[in-house]
Structure formats: C-alpha cells, structure tokens
Design an enzyme around this catalytic site. Structure first.
Site, mmCIF file in Angstrom:
data_model
loop_
_atom_site.group_PDB
_atom_site.id
_atom_site.type_symbol
_atom_site.label_atom_id
_atom_site.label_comp_id
_atom_site.label_asym_id
_atom_site.label_seq_id
_atom_site.Cartn_x
_atom_site.Cartn_y
_atom_site.Cartn_z
ATOM 1 N N HIS A 40 0.823 -1.212 0.000
ATOM 2 C CA HIS A 40 0.000 0.000 0.000
ATOM 3 C C HIS A 40 0.857 1.262 0.000
ATOM 4 O O HIS A 40 0.377 2.333 -0.370
ATOM 5 C CB HIS A 40 -1.007 -0.006 1.155
ATOM 6 C CG HIS A 40 -0.454 0.171 2.522
ATOM 7 N ND1 HIS A 40 -0.155 -0.879 3.365
ATOM 8 C CD2 HIS A 40 -0.177 1.291 3.235
ATOM 9 C CE1 HIS A 40 0.261 -0.417 4.518
ATOM 10 N NE2 HIS A 40 0.278 0.901 4.476
ATOM 11 N N ASP A 85 1.440 -7.848 2.186
ATOM 12 C CA ASP A 85 1.554 -6.401 1.989
ATOM 13 C C ASP A 85 3.012 -5.972 1.799
ATOM 14 O O ASP A 85 3.649 -5.466 2.716
ATOM 15 C CB ASP A 85 0.940 -5.689 3.201
ATOM 16 C CG ASP A 85 0.555 -4.248 2.901
ATOM 17 O OD1 ASP A 85 1.033 -3.711 1.892
ATOM 18 O OD2 ASP A 85 -0.224 -3.670 3.682
ATOM 19 N N SER A 137 4.029 2.148 8.360
ATOM 20 C CA SER A 137 3.810 1.163 7.308
ATOM 21 C C SER A 137 5.101 0.933 6.528
ATOM 22 O O SER A 137 5.731 1.879 6.060
ATOM 23 C CB SER A 137 2.727 1.647 6.343
ATOM 24 O OG SER A 137 1.479 1.686 6.985
#
Length: 690
Positions: free
Chosen positions: A82, A219, A625
């Site tokens: 992402h 991810d 992240s």
C-alpha cells in the site's frame, strides 16, 4: 492540532507497560536499552545507531508517508504494497494493469522510474533546544516562532551543505515544543519500481480486514534506489544512473521466530497525541465522527463508478484506499475511546496532576487546566464544522481543488495580459463523471450536516435560487461551464475571470476557510501553550521515568515481543498460516475482498503450513507502514503494515494489553517473489552474503 507525548510508564490509572514507546535512537535512555536486552536484544548499542554497520543505516523514510528497509548491496528496498500503491497505479493502464496483474522487472532496464518519490536516510540527530528556547522565544506568538525556527533551520542547513551538498536538515519540536531536535538526512530521488504482486494479494482482505486480526495480506512491494555512477550519491533521474550501493543493508532471516521472541521495529511513525488533554480528546472524537461521515458518503460514489468501469477503477484505486483507511480508523478510534472510558481516565489523571501542582507549586500561574478545558469547549463546534468543510471541499474532486488553487498559493505565469494559470493535464488521475457526482453528493451532504448556517458559503443561495436547491445540478453546471475544467490555461487578468462560476465558487471556499482559521486563531496559541505546559508538568512529575516524545515522522525504535492478545477471554492467536488464507479465498464469490486469481489459490493450497502474518507488542501508527521488523540480532523477520481494531485509540492512548502491530512474515514475502514471481535475480540479490 498539536500532538503530544506519553511517558514510558504512566500513573496506575493509565496502566502502561514497559514495551510502550517510540524512542529516538541518538538519546535512547540507558534504562530502555537495558530493558531491550532483558527481553532478548543481543547486540551492543552501536549496532543500533551510528556504528559502521548500525541497523538504522538500512532504514529509510519512504516518500514522506511510509517507511522501508534496504535489503541488498544494490539498493533494493522493501516496503508495503500500500506504500507503493500510487506508483503501481500510475504505471497501470487498461492494457497493462499492474494493479490487477502485478509487475516484475526482469532486468535493471525494466525497472520503472517514478515522479515525486524518494527515500531518505537519516544521517544523524541532535538536540538544539539551547539554540531555540530563550525567554524571548517564549514571548513570541506562533507566527513569530515559526519565522524564527524557519530562519534557524535555514542557517543550520546552509552550514551543513557547505560541508556536504547532499545533506538536508529538519528542525522539529519534540515533547510538545519543550525541546527541539535537528535531524540530518540524505535524499535519493531516483527510485524505481521493481516488483509488485497483484492487488488481490497485496491488499488481500481489503476493507473487510483492514485494521483487523487475523490477517493474511501479503503487503509488500519492492523498489530500487539509483545513484550517480561516479559518486554513488543522490542524483536526479537519468538513464545513466546505476543501482545505489549502501553503506549497510539488512540481513533477511528465514529462521522464523516463536511466541515470546524479541521483536523490534524501526521506522518513521507519523503522528501521535498521547499526552493530549481530556478536552483535546473530546475535539478529536468530534472530528473523527465528521471525517467518518463524509468519507463514507464519498466512498459510496467512488465505489459505484469503480465497479462500473475498469478505467475508473485504475484511476481511483489509490484514492479510495487512502480515504477508506482513515474512515475506518476514525470509526474504530471513537469506539475504543468509548469502550475504555478514555476521556474520563484523562480527567482523572489531570486531577492527580493538579493536586501535585498544588503541592509543589510547579508552573503555578502558568499551567491552568481549567482554562485549557474552557478553551476547548469554546471551539469544539467550530473545529467539528471545519472538519466537515475540509473533508467536503479539500482534496476531493478536481474542480474544487483547481478552484481553491486559483485563490490560495497558485501564482500566474507571465505578466500583464499574458499572465495565466496552467492546469496540467492530469486526466489519468480523475474521471469527469465520477468527480462531478462526488461534488454534487458532498455539497448536499454538507448542507445536511452543517447546523450553524454561518459556515454555509453563499453559493448555497445560488443553488437555491438558480438551481431550485438541487446541489447535483449546480455541480453539473460548474463542471460543464467553468473554464477551470474546460481549459488547461486560464487568464486571471480578464474581466470575465471572476464571473466564472467555478472561480467564484473557489473564492467563496477560500473566504470560508479563512473564516474558520480566523475564528480559531484567538484560541490556538493559548491552547498550544497550555498543552506544552501540561507536557512539561508531566515530565517533571514523572522525572524518575524515561519518556519518549510523540511521533512526528522522525526515525523511532519500538521494541516488544511476538505475542497474542486476549479479548473477553478469547485468545487472538499470534500467527496466521496458509490454510487460513485458503479458507478465506474460498469465500471470494460472496466476499469481494477475498477474491483472488485461481493460480493464487493453487499456490497457497500447496504452501503447507507456511507462516503469513504475525502479531507483536511493538508500537505502531501511520507512517510506520513498511517499517522493518527485526529479531534480537538485527535480522529482518517481517514488515509492519497495520494495527488491530481493538486498540485504534493507540494514537492517543497505548493499551499494552490490546495494542498490537501486525506484520507480514518475510518468508511469505520471499515465497511470493520466488513461487509466483519467479524473480530469480532478485532472490539471489536479497539472499546474497556479499
């Protein structure tokens, strides 16, 4: 609103354990390092910071919104899928849909360059509080302080560049403005996409699983840093650039881990507010409610158009993901605030602090908790209204962005009659009909939500008189008639310019925005100063404990263990494995977020008990992240990508019993690179010992 910090250990009412914290590395308290060693960290301090092979030298700020880690001697970077989402989307077309099908570069020549993307390496950090905080500085208002800090930052940056022109400096407040640190960076702006798995895997679970556990999302995405071929230093994109050779890179471990093992994240957490007063949390609660309401309405429109057209889906995939992420976060945070009675806990703590202040006299005549609560009460409704306004009119549809930009900051090119404003052809990033409907829907929603009519712009009278109250008809007219949309170049010196309905619409938005700011300005400095003093008092009251500053997108370390959590007597489990993903994949016909390509189902079916994702007690927030997750020997075991639903209030309060960091296991990453991508050259590079 300014953010604040939370101590290493709070009063018993806040029940915080030692694992909590987002610690700066250069001044890591000895007590914290010793605790890390007790929990399983096995290396000396110089392996963390400033040693020749310190692990911090492999960790990067990824494009100003995420984190990442260098994993090879040729500048290969792992981050989350992402985090690479917009790069993958921007290179996708209907004919070559890398979002849908993934992307694999089989050579350096096939690696894809990206505009406006970069990685930053932290070089060093130091405390410059003595150069900033003087009696004169404390007497300045916020505008004067900002000008002083900007001037000092420029002076320090100039001195650094005289020594090394590749360096960049940032001067930021820490501990709610009680201290100031300068951080030195080296930026590399030639960053190229190397590998991306299909969205079905990189975003597996979608909004159904976002902020949830258990997770099976793969991810990750892979980029490469390129450098000047002669200096191995930063360089603008050029075909002659070569892969960057870092001073240090992270070693990937395939040995795995077990529950209770040490885990450490290192990255760039964006923003926390853990020292925020009870009044500040009430404001946050109201703003969360407004954000969630508007985004929910907007996302319904986006989803409708994305489902109807592949071309629209490609344009809005990234926008939808960004919007929905904090739509769900806002809902979850408010749920947690209610469930743990956080506002009441904060009020109780403030009462204890008041008693301590009454006893010691510290900051008497300066810190006034009653005044702080009163200031927040006076501006609560205005701040919530402003959130409705910003979520409705800013950073949404293309016309509103262009209309605002003509009045706020965008300067005409040229002079006299030739002066004009250029609008770049960005048609690949938005769709006419989708944006037109978003504007009409949000205009109607804003009117329904706005209880105080003084925050309704005058164009609502135009909607009533000329369009009989039909907000969509007004939006349609703007998109059809305004030169802001019809032309790539507009001439603001012409008499007809301000008669353009879109230009007038933008002017009214600007005036309304300024109205909000002017109303809040009379409170802002006083609130900021009281929050700073509250932080100061807490630090003094708990001076026998180590403290960390709130996240402000500077490098931080968090440590903890691989560990499950317990909710209502039910164990969460601490790891997911391939069979759990296969079970979800089989529900793909009824749950869209679980739908994958048949080859992915076959791949996971044959993966046995391969680990997918895991939980740790590491501290995490937005910006983390892509943060590398290391074991006690600085070996890479995973990439952090999410927190859990049951602790979404952790930006303002860390609940050590429930707060968890969710990471993708590095073995899962390597499995997908190998078995799906057949990326032999990358596998060899990552696993190389050279």
């Amino acid at each position: 609103m300014k953010k604040t910090l939370l101590s290493f250990a709070c009063l018993a009412t806040l029940s915080v354990q030692a694992d909590e914290g987002m610690w700066t590395l250069y001044d890591l308290p000895q007590a914290v390092y010793e605790r890390m060693q007790l929990e399983g960290y096995q290396l000396p301090y110089d392996k963390l910071y400033q040693g020749d092979d310190a692990i911090m030298k492999s960790v990067v700020n990824f494009s100003g919104y995420c984190s990442g880690v260098v994993v090879s001697p040729d500048g290969l970077v792992f981050t989350n899928h992402h985090c690479g989402f917009e790069s993958i989307r921007s290179h996708s077309t209907v004919e070559h849909d890398y979002m849908l099908n993934g992307f694999i570069a089989n050579s350096y020549e096939e690696e894809l360059p990206n505009e406006n993307m970069f990685v930053s390496f932290m070089v060093e950090q130091k405390d410059v509080t003595d150069q900033v905080v003087t009696d004169r500085f404390r007497q300045m208002d916020s505008r004067e302080q900002a000008m002083f800090l900007d001037s000092l930052e420029n002076t320090l940056a100039k001195a650094a560049k005289e020594q090394d022109k590749t360096l960049r400096l940032e001067l930021k407040p820490f501990y709610e403005g009680n201290r100031y640190y300068v951080t030195t960076y080296r930026d590399f702006t030639d960053l190229r996409l190397v590998f991306a798995i299909p969205k079905s895997m990189g975003k597996f679970g979608g909004e159904t699983d976002n902020w949830m556990w258990p997770r099976q999302t793969c991810d990750f995405s892979v980029f490469r840093i390129y450098a000047d071929p002669e200096t191995n230093g930063p360089a603008e994109y050029s075909e002659r650039n070569v892969p960057y050779h870092p001073q240090h890179w992270a070693t990937v471990s395939t040995e795995g881990y077990k529950e209770g093992d040490f885990s450490m994240t290192m990255g760039y957490p964006g923003s926390t507010s853990r020292y925020l007063s009870s009044g500040g949390i009430r404001v946050r609660y109201a703003q969360n409610a407004a954000r969630a309401q508007v985004r929910g309405v907007k996302q319904e429109v986006m989803k409708h158009h994305m489902d109807a057209s592949e071309a629209v889906r490609i344009k809005y995939d990234s926008k939808y993901a960004q919007s929905s992420n904090y739509w769900k976060n806002s809902i979850g945070m408010n749920k947690c605030i209610d469930s743990i009675g956080l506002i009441q806990q904060k009020e109780h703590f403030e009462q204890q602090l008041q008693r301590w202040q009454d006893t010691t006299g510290y900051l008497r005549g300066q810190l006034d908790l009653d005044q702080l609560a009163s200031l927040y009460r006076q501006q609560l409704d205005v701040l919530q209204a402003m959130m409705y306004f910003s979520e409705t009119f800013m950073r949404n549809d293309e016309l509103s962005q262009r209309a605002l930009s003509t009045h706020m900051g965008r300067q005409p090119v040229g002079s006299g009659k030739r002066a004009h404003i250029n609008f770049k052809d960005n048609s690949e990033t938005w769709d006419y009909n989708t944006d037109r409907e978003i504007l009409g829907t949000l205009l109607s929603n804003y009117r329904q939500q706005m209880k105080d009519e003084r925050w309704l712009p005058d164009f609502y009278m135009t909607i009533d008189k000329k369009f009989k109250g039909d907000c969509q008809a007004y939006a349609d007219y703007l998109y059809k008639k305004s030169t802001l949309i019809k032309k790539g170049r507009v001439y603001p010196n012409k008499k007809t310019f301000m008669k353009d309905l879109g230009v007038d619409y933008g002017a009214q938005l600007k005036d309304m925005y300024q109205g909000f700011r002017n109303t809040l300005r009379e409170f802002a400095d006083s609130i900021d100063e009281q929050e700073r003093l509250l932080c100061d008092a807490k630090l003094r009251m708990e001076m026998d404990m180590p403290h960390y500053s709130d996240a402000n997108f500077t490098m931080r370390l968090s440590y903890g263990q691989v560990k499950e959590y317990n909710l209502g007597g039910r164990s969460s489990g601490w790891q997911t494995k391939a069979p759990s993903m296969v079970e979800k994949m089989k529900k793909g016909d009824s749950i869209e977020d679980y739908k994958v390509e048949p080859e992915m189902l076959d791949l996971l079916n044959g993966a046995g008990q391969m680990p997918l994702c895991f939980l740790t007690t590491n501290d995490i927030t937005g910006g983390n992240s892509g943060s590398p997750m290391f074991d006690g020997k600085n070996r890479l075991i995973g990439l952090a990508f999410d927190g859990n639903w049951d602790s979404l209030s952790s930006d303002i309060f860390f609940d050590s019993q429930l707060a968890r960091c969710i990471g993708v296991d590095i073995r899962y990453v390597l499995f997908m690179m190998d078995k799906w991508g057949h990326a032999d050259r990358l596998m060899k590079e990552v696993m190389s010992d050279k």
